[in-house]
Design a protein around this motif. Structure first.
Motif, PDB file in Angstrom:
ATOM      1  N   VAL A  10      -9.863   2.013  -2.303  1.00 48.74           N
ATOM      2  CA  VAL A  10      -8.690   2.588  -2.966  1.00 48.74           C
ATOM      3  C   VAL A  10      -8.068   1.602  -3.950  1.00 48.74           C
ATOM      4  O   VAL A  10      -7.592   1.977  -5.009  1.00 48.74           O
ATOM      5  CB  VAL A  10      -7.658   3.066  -1.922  1.00 48.74           C
ATOM      6  CG1 VAL A  10      -6.384   3.552  -2.592  1.00 48.74           C
ATOM      7  CG2 VAL A  10      -8.267   4.175  -1.070  1.00 48.74           C
ATOM      8  N   GLN A  13      -8.130  -4.800  -3.361  1.00 49.97           N
ATOM      9  CA  GLN A  13      -8.074  -5.684  -2.185  1.00 49.97           C
ATOM     10  C   GLN A  13      -9.338  -5.571  -1.347  1.00 49.97           C
ATOM     11  O   GLN A  13      -9.773  -6.547  -0.743  1.00 49.97           O
ATOM     12  CB  GLN A  13      -6.873  -5.306  -1.302  1.00 49.97           C
ATOM     13  CG  GLN A  13      -5.537  -5.597  -1.918  1.00 49.97           C
ATOM     14  CD  GLN A  13      -5.031  -6.966  -1.541  1.00 49.97           C
ATOM     15  OE1 GLN A  13      -5.809  -7.883  -1.337  1.00 49.97           O
ATOM     16  NE2 GLN A  13      -3.737  -7.108  -1.468  1.00 49.97           N
ATOM     17  N   GLY A  14      -9.912  -4.375  -1.280  1.00 52.92           N
ATOM     18  CA  GLY A  14     -11.153  -4.178  -0.523  1.00 52.92           C
ATOM     19  C   GLY A  14     -11.039  -4.505   0.955  1.00 52.92           C
ATOM     20  O   GLY A  14     -11.902  -5.192   1.515  1.00 52.92           O
ATOM     21  N   CYS A  15     -10.001  -4.041   1.598  1.00 48.07           N
ATOM     22  CA  CYS A  15      -9.778  -4.344   3.030  1.00 48.07           C
ATOM     23  C   CYS A  15     -10.898  -3.769   3.911  1.00 48.07           C
ATOM     24  O   CYS A  15     -11.453  -2.716   3.614  1.00 48.07           O
ATOM     25  CB  CYS A  15      -8.458  -3.741   3.493  1.00 48.07           C
ATOM     26  SG  CYS A  15      -7.020  -4.420   2.661  1.00 48.07           S
ATOM     27  N   LEU A  17     -11.889  -1.888   7.151  1.00 50.41           N
ATOM     28  CA  LEU A  17     -11.250  -0.902   8.020  1.00 50.41           C
ATOM     29  C   LEU A  17     -12.227  -0.522   9.119  1.00 50.41           C
ATOM     30  O   LEU A  17     -13.445  -0.661   8.961  1.00 50.41           O
ATOM     31  CB  LEU A  17     -10.874   0.357   7.222  1.00 50.41           C
ATOM     32  CG  LEU A  17     -10.051   0.145   5.952  1.00 50.41           C
ATOM     33  CD1 LEU A  17      -9.893   1.457   5.193  1.00 50.41           C
ATOM     34  CD2 LEU A  17      -8.702  -0.454   6.262  1.00 50.41           C
ATOM     35  N   CYS A  32      -3.601  -0.414   4.861  1.00 47.30           N
ATOM     36  CA  CYS A  32      -2.284   0.189   4.666  1.00 47.30           C
ATOM     37  C   CYS A  32      -2.400   1.717   4.849  1.00 47.30           C
ATOM     38  O   CYS A  32      -3.477   2.230   5.158  1.00 47.30           O
ATOM     39  CB  CYS A  32      -1.773  -0.148   3.263  1.00 47.30           C
ATOM     40  SG  CYS A  32      -2.755   0.622   1.955  1.00 47.30           S
ATOM     41  N   ARG A  34      -2.417   4.137   2.634  1.00 48.83           N
ATOM     42  CA  ARG A  34      -3.394   4.766   1.730  1.00 48.83           C
ATOM     43  C   ARG A  34      -4.816   4.470   2.201  1.00 48.83           C
ATOM     44  O   ARG A  34      -5.705   5.328   2.138  1.00 48.83           O
ATOM     45  CB  ARG A  34      -3.212   4.236   0.300  1.00 48.83           C
ATOM     46  CG  ARG A  34      -1.994   4.803  -0.383  1.00 48.83           C
ATOM     47  CD  ARG A  34      -1.689   4.058  -1.667  1.00 48.83           C
ATOM     48  NE  ARG A  34      -2.772   4.168  -2.636  1.00 48.83           N
ATOM     49  CZ  ARG A  34      -3.046   3.254  -3.564  1.00 48.83           C
ATOM     50  NH1 ARG A  34      -2.347   2.153  -3.634  1.00 48.83           N
ATOM     51  NH2 ARG A  34      -4.022   3.437  -4.410  1.00 48.83           N
TER      52      ARG A  34
HETATM   53  S1  SF4 Z   1      -6.225  -0.684   2.783  1.00 49.96           S
HETATM   54 FE1  SF4 Z   1      -4.561  -0.579   1.287  1.00 49.96          FE
HETATM   55  S2  SF4 Z   1      -4.390  -2.668   0.500  1.00 49.96           S
HETATM   56 FE2  SF4 Z   1      -6.384  -2.502   1.529  1.00 49.96          FE
HETATM   57  S3  SF4 Z   1      -7.844  -1.935  -0.075  1.00 49.96           S
HETATM   58 FE3  SF4 Z   1      -7.130  -0.041   0.850  1.00 49.96          FE
HETATM   59  S4  SF4 Z   1      -5.409   0.613  -0.412  1.00 49.96           S
HETATM   60 FE4  SF4 Z   1      -5.793  -1.527  -0.876  1.00 49.96          FE
END
Ligand code: SF4
Length: 127
Positions: A10, A13-15, A17, A32, A34
């Motif tokens: 999204v 940052q490329g978190c 998950l 987050c 989103r």
């Molecule tokens: S989790 Fe949130 S901060 Fe992390 S990449 Fe996705 S949108 Fe960006």
């Protein structure tokens, strides 16, 4: 319990998950709001924007680039590509024009022309 790891696309940052399925429930760890929404959708009903080209009759080019107006259900993309193989449009056509409404019954997802194709003067019937 089943775990699915994915990287959020999204934002830059490329978190990392993780979706944890337990029975009927799915919990998203990390990220987050989103990112959690993205992961939930990606795990339960993944979708992709589809772009390709289809033949165009009487135009200055032989093929019209097209794209879906919104992400399309991934599980139906093979069916969509088969359908698009049978499709042909007539020039002229404007960029953004709807080529097919509610494609394959997906309400609100249309197939759009991605460029303008003018009539080819040579194919106006004069020969
Ligand atoms: S989790 Fe949130 S901060 Fe992390 S990449 Fe996705 S949108 Fe960006």
């Amino acid at each position: 319990m089943e775990s699915v790891k994915l990287i959020c696309i999204v934002c830059p940052q490329g978190c990392h998950l993780e979706g944890v399925k337990e029975g009927d429930s799915l919990t998203i760890k990390g990220g987050c709001k989103r990112g959690k929404e993205y992961a939930y959708k990606e795990i339960t009903a993944p979708c992709r924007l589809v772009t390709t080209t289809i033949p165009v009759r009487g135009g200055v080019v032989a093929r019209l680039p097209v794209r879906t107006s919104a992400p399309f259900p991934k599980k139906k993309i093979r069916e969509l590509m088969m359908f698009l193989k049978s499709l042909e449009v007539q020039a002229p056509i404007e960029r953004g024009a709807i080529v097919v409404n509610d494609i394959l019954g997906e309400r609100g997802i249309h197939l759009l022309a991605a460029r303008t194709v003018a009539l080819d003067g040579k194919s106006s019937g004069k020969s």
